[in-house]
Each structure stands twice: as C-alpha cells, then as structure tokens.
Design a protein around this motif. Structure first.
Motif, short mmCIF file in Angstrom:
data_model
loop_
_atom_site.label_atom_id
_atom_site.label_comp_id
_atom_site.label_asym_id
_atom_site.label_seq_id
_atom_site.Cartn_x
_atom_site.Cartn_y
_atom_site.Cartn_z
N SER A 146 0.71 -1.17 -0.01
CA SER A 146 -0.10 -0.14 0.08
C SER A 146 0.80 1.22 -0.13
O SER A 146 0.30 2.19 -0.45
N TYR A 147 1.92 1.28 0.74
CA TYR A 147 2.81 2.39 0.53
C TYR A 147 3.47 2.91 -0.67
O TYR A 147 3.05 4.02 -0.98
N PRO A 148 3.97 2.03 -1.38
CA PRO A 148 4.47 2.74 -2.90
C PRO A 148 3.06 2.70 -3.62
O PRO A 148 3.39 3.75 -4.74
N VAL A 149 2.24 2.01 -3.87
CA VAL A 149 1.14 2.07 -4.50
C VAL A 149 0.46 3.34 -4.43
O VAL A 149 0.02 4.18 -5.20
N GLY A 150 0.33 3.59 -3.09
CA GLY A 150 -0.77 4.77 -2.58
C GLY A 150 -0.13 6.14 -3.00
O GLY A 150 -0.66 7.20 -2.99
N ALA A 151 1.25 6.16 -2.95
CA ALA A 151 1.90 7.18 -3.20
C ALA A 151 2.04 7.50 -4.69
O ALA A 151 2.28 8.63 -5.15
N LEU A 152 1.94 6.31 -5.53
CA LEU A 152 2.16 6.70 -6.91
C LEU A 152 0.82 7.22 -7.60
O LEU A 152 0.53 7.82 -8.41
N SER A 153 -0.35 6.47 -7.02
CA SER A 153 -1.65 6.86 -7.61
C SER A 153 -2.92 6.57 -6.42
O SER A 153 -2.79 5.85 -5.34
N PRO A 154 -4.10 6.98 -6.61
CA PRO A 154 -5.16 6.68 -5.69
C PRO A 154 -5.54 5.15 -5.51
O PRO A 154 -5.37 4.45 -6.70
N ILE A 155 -5.95 4.82 -4.52
CA ILE A 155 -6.57 3.38 -4.31
C ILE A 155 -7.86 3.65 -4.12
O ILE A 155 -8.60 4.25 -3.17
N HIS A 156 -8.54 3.10 -5.08
CA HIS A 156 -10.22 3.06 -4.86
C HIS A 156 -10.81 2.03 -3.86
O HIS A 156 -10.17 0.71 -4.00
N ARG A 157 -11.54 2.50 -2.96
CA ARG A 157 -12.38 1.51 -2.10
C ARG A 157 -13.54 0.87 -2.68
O ARG A 157 -14.54 1.70 -2.97
N LEU A 158 -13.83 -0.39 -2.77
CA LEU A 158 -14.86 -0.94 -3.25
C LEU A 158 -16.07 -0.74 -2.28
O LEU A 158 -15.78 -0.66 -1.16
#
Length: 270
Positions: free
Chosen positions: A192-204
C-alpha cells in the motif's frame, strides 16, 4: 449484487488472478471452484506454491491454473512472484481461503473502468466459517480496525490482500520497492505504501468476498498479524512517518483537483 456497467468505449482489459498458497489444498480447491463460476472469467489464474508439503499444486493444476514455485519463504515473496508472472492488464489478488462471489471479477473490472485514475482497488470481506452469531461483528471489528489503522498510517485506504486488484503498469513501477526477504512484513500493507504514493486506491463498496475466520482461531495467530502490521508501519519511518506522508498525499490530491497547478506525485495528477 448490482454490477457497475463498464463504459462501452473502453475495451475490456485482460485479467490475471494471483493466489499465494502454502499447505492450503482444501481451501484452495473451494477458492478455485468459486473462480471457475465467475460471470466474467479471468484470462489467467496463477497459484504460487510457497514450499507446500501437501497437494496444493496438484489441486491448482486440476483447475487449469498456472503453478509457479517460490522457494523463498513468506507471503511478500510469494505474492510478488505471482505479480511478476501475471500477464494481464489487471492483477487481482486473493488468498487460498478466499471465496469470491459470482460477480467478483466483473465488479473489479468495472471499478477500474469507472475510476481511471485509480492504480488499485480494494474491498472488504465477511467470514464464512466460525460461530454464526460472531461472523458479522468480528468481521466488522477485525477489518474495521485494519482499515482505520491503515488510513492513519498511510493517509489513504490500505490494500486488503484477500480482495484487491492493481494495474500491471503500477506493479511494474513499484516492484523494486518491495522487500521480499522480510517474512515479518504484512505484505498487502507494505504494498500500500508505494502504490498509494503513486496513484489513488479506490475502495470498493459492498463486500463481494468471504474469508475464513482463521485469524481468530488462536491468540498466536492474531498476535502475529498485529506484530507484522506494526513492523511494516515502523519500517517505513522516518520517510513515511504519518504526518510527513499525510502532507505529501494531501499535496498530491490538491494537484489532482487543480489541473492548472503544478502536476506532482505521478499518477495522482494524471
């Protein structure tokens, strides 16, 4: 369950599903059976055998899944090997004890289509085993606590490894930031750290996944998960100490809302 419509102008992406497994043959059998009945079938299912001593690999092959062997111990290594081998545009991740509902793949594909800026999507789950009266309250307690702690640590939604998906190009950008040798890492939180720093994380929205109540089978199992979560968060300090990270994420969101301003934080502003 209502399935979101995928925009007609968007061609459907290819989907890979990754399942790390270690000595979970019977749980894996139920999981693969559920995947075989999806309303939208994935093009690829990868089962990563992390040194199983049972017949998990045979079960995977019987359902037509690709079996990839990972000798390096630990879920971070096994999951990463699966992502590396995925050929789909979207990489979906579940665990061997996950039971997706009939529309799970279709819902995630629709979520990515409807949220083009999202680099990943993630959802919750309910329990399918254990005492019936405890299934809902314990799921709310367990996953709610993880979600709240994750948001406080990250500044955005954390990924949940039993029900998540990410774009392959996002994985290719963050793969070298994952420590595959640390078996004490909580792998989905670490991702979650690198992914969330790169782009938004959408919650289903409403959960389309069921999981086992195994975290509550023993006090040791629950303590192990808690210890891994604490270790994962503190290992990111001082760079991702929450106040520092919150400011960076807030700046990225501001830039995304203001396209006339400077574009920062890569995918957040795209």
């Amino acid at each position: 369950m209502q399935v979101d419509d995928v925009p007609e102008a968007v061609s459907r992406p290819k989907v890979s599903v990754v399942i790390p497994v270690k000595d979970d043959a019977e749980e894996l059998r139920r999981c693969l059976q559920a995947l075989s009945g999806q309303s939208l079938l994935p093009e690829q299912i990868i089962v990563v055998d992390n040194n199983s001593t049972d017949h998990s690999a045979d079960v995977a092959r019987a359902f037509g899944a690709e079996v990839v062997f990972c000798a390096q111990p630990g879920i971070p290594a096994a999951a990463s090997v699966g992502y590396d081998h995925a050929g789909g545009d979207l990489i979906l991740r579940i665990d061997a004890d996950s039971l997706p509902d009939h529309h799970w793949v279709e819902n995630i594909v629709a979520a990515f289509a409807n949220h083009p800026r999202a680099g990943a999507v993630t959802g919750g789950a309910t329990f399918y085993d254990g005492p019936q009266p405890l299934r809902i309250p314990l799921a709310v307690l367990y996953l709610g606590a993880y979600r709240i702690a994750g948001v406080l640590a990250l500044g955005h939604w954390p990924l949940f490894g039993s029900n998540m998906g990410l774009r392959r190009h996002v994985w290719e950008q963050v793969r070298d930031q994952i420590d595959r040798s640390d078996t004490d890492v909580h792998d989905d939180l670490a991702l979650s750290y690198p992914v969330g720093a790169l782009s938004p994380i959408h919650r289903l929205g409403r959960p389309s996944m069921q999981i086992s109540m195994r975290p509550f089978y023993s006090a040791n199992g629950f303590r192990l998960r808690f210890r891994r979560a604490v270790h994962t968060v503190t290992s990111q300090w001082p760079q991702d100490f929450p106040p520092y990270r919150w400011r960076r994420i807030a700046a990225a969101r501001s830039a995304m809302r203001n396209p006339a301003g400077p574009l920062v934080r890569q995918g957040w502003a795209q």
